[in-house]
Design a protein around this motif. Structure first.
Motif, PDB file in Angstrom:
ATOM      1  N   SER A 164     -11.170  -6.350   0.176  1.00 48.68           N
ATOM      2  CA  SER A 164      -9.992  -6.320   0.367  1.00 48.68           C
ATOM      3  C   SER A 164      -9.444  -6.537   1.739  1.00 48.68           C
ATOM      4  N   GLY A 165     -10.613  -7.061   2.742  1.00 49.23           N
ATOM      5  CA  GLY A 165     -10.540  -7.237   4.324  1.00 49.23           C
ATOM      6  C   GLY A 165      -9.811  -8.477   4.583  1.00 49.23           C
ATOM      7  N   VAL A 166      -8.947  -8.461   5.471  1.00 52.34           N
ATOM      8  CA  VAL A 166      -8.226  -9.525   5.977  1.00 52.34           C
ATOM      9  C   VAL A 166      -9.234 -10.720   6.483  1.00 52.34           C
TER      10      VAL A 166
ATOM     11  N   ASP B  33      -0.262  -3.520  -3.948  1.00 57.10           N
ATOM     12  CA  ASP B  33      -0.865  -5.032  -3.067  1.00 57.10           C
ATOM     13  C   ASP B  33      -1.763  -4.808  -2.284  1.00 57.10           C
ATOM     14  N   MET B  34      -2.398  -3.432  -2.239  1.00 54.05           N
ATOM     15  CA  MET B  34      -3.300  -3.122  -1.320  1.00 54.05           C
ATOM     16  C   MET B  34      -4.706  -4.129  -1.561  1.00 54.05           C
ATOM     17  N   TYR B  40      -1.029 -10.264   1.483  1.00 60.79           N
ATOM     18  CA  TYR B  40       0.361 -10.746   1.855  1.00 60.79           C
ATOM     19  C   TYR B  40      -0.076 -10.639   3.568  1.00 60.79           C
ATOM     20  N   TRP B  41       0.459 -11.769   4.212  1.00 63.47           N
ATOM     21  CA  TRP B  41       0.261 -11.849   5.502  1.00 63.47           C
ATOM     22  C   TRP B  41       1.334 -11.135   6.167  1.00 63.47           C
ATOM     23  N   TRP B 232      -4.635   3.378   1.860  1.00 68.01           N
ATOM     24  CA  TRP B 232      -4.560   2.915   3.203  1.00 68.01           C
ATOM     25  C   TRP B 232      -3.206   2.823   3.900  1.00 68.01           C
ATOM     26  N   ASN B 233      -2.152   2.579   2.997  1.00 69.15           N
ATOM     27  CA  ASN B 233      -0.855   2.508   3.818  1.00 69.15           C
ATOM     28  C   ASN B 233      -0.626   3.682   4.289  1.00 69.15           C
TER      29      ASN B 233
END
Lengths: 326, 268
Positions: A164-166, B33-34, B40-41, B232-233
């Motif tokens: 899931s990393g950007v 959404d994580m 999502y940018w 993570w949020n």
């Protein structure tokens, strides 16, 4: 003796004023005051001297003591650990972790320094040009350096997450496959190095920028009149004149980088299977992260780190002195 | 031409600060959404779940860090300012050697200091205490503080001190009523860095305060990462809040920051 004087007068314009004011003060001190002045001076220094002895010298001594005795948890608390000489060091050298940890420390330090310095210098050159917002943007560049290391390390951890990393999402846009940045032994050391470079760039930028500011524009003008191009001006003017500042930047960077522990520990804990273990994380693991702490070897590894930092410090001081003589 | 450079500058800054942006973006992302791919940018379905979790669980940690930070600042300034005054203006014999020792002291790896402190604190009962952490954290700042103060105080004109002496002020009085007020800027620089380093410290916290009642925020985040890998949020929201001191520092005290960074490194 040259180093402390330099450190003391590290404040820019203050140097000249102070330098000019120095001789008469000393003369008067000897003539009129003599001893009492010395008493007052040391009275003001005393707290820091005591502090240094208790909180620097003693931990250091404790550490050396730890490294030459066989400590168990019991003797760590109650004392009476037998003296074993260099046994702990022998244990450390013979440990299969030693070779890889040394190699990782060197790679991590050298690669970090090279990129931090090169990028920092390029940015510093860029920011010396006058354009709108340049001061504001330069200030924003400081952000990575000011953030708590745990903040930047955990952010990078999540950005480099395999699924899931950007970073992988971004690389995916170009059709790259999934890279296991933190969980593959091939990549973990590079991941922590990248994060460390990011954190170190601001320091290099700020110091090199102020170094560049100190170079008189007239020298550039003269070089330009002599027909030197931009490239030549950089190699023949900027680079040599920036050498003292570059040297201290690299030395401080080296000392900081050798010590780096937080970033690696938070991102990978030195793993997977030791692939990003450096001396700093190894020492921590030996001393604090095992069920049965081995304080002796942990202290021995720590002392090796100090020796490495000291060696480079001495090399620097020698180089400085030689430059001062010539 | 200048406009082009501004554009390039903005782009470079954007790349450099992307991780910071990402931290903020993730802190507003919903749990659902994580793990979305691609992510999502922008925080399109922004949520405050993460921040709610922080308020519920992390406030005590933040309080502890604040106390430790302020304590470290007080201890650092109280120790370093008189010493620097002495080194800069009273010229003690052997002062140069002390300056050298301070330079070397900064090279000692944190892990060594931590191990030494652990041994000392274990026998004196200072483990897991706020006071112990204040003392340990101050070692991050004291050598730097003495060097910065000394550099600054060397620049105070000798006439000013002489005037005080003529008025009958002793050495201590001169320090308190003349030198210290004049050195206000360097006190601010030193305080900011001492606070920031104490606030950011992880190695002393994780070695000297394992399982204490009052733990600093760095340990709060570290435990968060260890315990609930999914949320993570909340982790990033804590990270955002832990970055507030650095942000304040940058906004209100930018020139002091730049002064601090270069003070130790650049000479003449």
């Amino acid at each position: 003796m040259s180093t402390p004087t330099r450190a003391r007068t590290g404040g820019g314009t203050a140097v000249d004023r102070n330098g000019a004011a120095l001789p008469p003060v000393r003369g008067r001190g000897i003539r009129r005051r003599g001893r009492p002045g010395q008493w007052a001076a040391w009275a003001f220094l005393a707290p820091v001297v005591v502090y240094l002895l208790v909180f620097y010298a003693y931990p250091l001594y404790r550490n050396i003591d730890l490294s030459v005795r066989h400590y168990t948890v019991r003797s760590f608390v109650h004392g009476g650990a037998p003296f074993t000489g260099l046994d702990n060091y022998r244990t450390v050298f013979a440990d299969p972790t030693f070779g890889p940890a040394l190699w990782h420390t060197v790679v991590f330090t050298v690669v970090s320094l090279a990129f931090q310095f090169a990028i920092g210098l390029a940015l510093a050159m860029f920011f010396t040009q006058h354009f709108r917002l340049s001061a504001t943007l330069r200030a924003l560049f400081l952000v990575p350096w000011l953030l708590p290391l745990i903040v930047s390390s955990s952010t990078w951890s999540w950005m480099l997450n395999s699924e899931s990393g950007v970073v992988n999402a971004f690389l995916g846009l170009f059709g790259a496959g999934q890279v296991n940045w933190l969980t593959s032994p091939d990549w973990s050391l590079w991941s922590v190095t990248i994060a460390n470079i990011w954190i170190g760039i601001p320091f290099n930028l700020v110091v090199l920028y102020s170094g560049l500011q100190a170079i008189s524009p007239q020298i550039y003008e003269a070089a330009q009149l002599d027909g030197a191009g931009a490239w030549q001006r950089f190699w023949k003017v900027t680079f040599p004149l920036l050498r003292p500042v570059s040297a201290i930047t690299l030395l401080l960077g080296l000392v900081y980088t050798l010590k780096v522990f937080d970033i690696i520990w938070i991102m990978t804990r030195g793993g997977p299977s030791g692939s990003s273990t450096t001396f700093a994380t190894w020492s921590y693991r030996l001393g604090f992260a095992n069920l049965l702490p081995s304080f002796g070897p942990a202290a021995a590894v720590g002392n090796l780190l100090i020796v490495m930092a000291l060696v480079f410090g001495l090399v620097y001081i020698r180089a400085q002195r030689r430059q001062g003589l010539s | 031409m200048s406009r082009w450079k501004t554009a390039i500058g903005l782009a470079l800054t954007g790349v450099m600060l992307f991780p910071v942006y990402w931290m903020i973006n993730v802190s507003f992302t919903r749990d659902t959404d994580m793990r979305k791919s691609p992510p999502y940018w922008f925080p399109v379905h922004g949520t405050l779940e993460g921040y709610r979790a922080v308020l519920d669980q992390q406030l005590p940690y933040l309080g502890t860090s604040l106390v430790i930070g302020l304590g470290t600042v007080a201890l650092t300034v109280a120790l370093a300012a008189p010493a620097a005054y002495s080194l800069a203006k009273l010229r003690p014999r052997g002062g140069g050697a002390l300056g050298f020792v301070l330079l070397i002291a900064q090279m000692i790896p944190g892990i060594i200091m931590a191990m030494g402190f652990y041994a000392i604190f274990l026998s004196t009962g200072f483990l897991n205490s706020v006071l112990g952490l204040i003392v340990a954290d101050s070692t991050l700042a004291v050598p730097f503080a003495v060097l910065v103060f000394t550099a600054f105080m060397s620049g105070i004109p000798e006439e000013l001190l002489q005037a005080a002496r003529v008025d009958g002020a002793g050495v201590a009085r001169t320090f308190w009523s003349v030198v210290l007020p004049v050195s206000r800027n360097s006190v601010i620089t030193v305080s900011l860095f001492a606070f920031l380093w104490a606030w950011s410290d992880f190695i002393f916290a994780s070695t000297l305060d394992q399982g204490g009642e009052r733990e600093p925020i760095t340990l709060g985040i570290y435990r968060y990462i260890g315990n609930n890998n999914q949320q993570w949020n909340a982790i990033m929201a804590t990270a955002v809040i832990a970055s507030i001191p650095a942000t304040i520092l940058l906004i209100i005290a930018q020139r002091y920051v730049a002064a601090g960074v270069t003070a130790g490194a650049v000479k003449d």
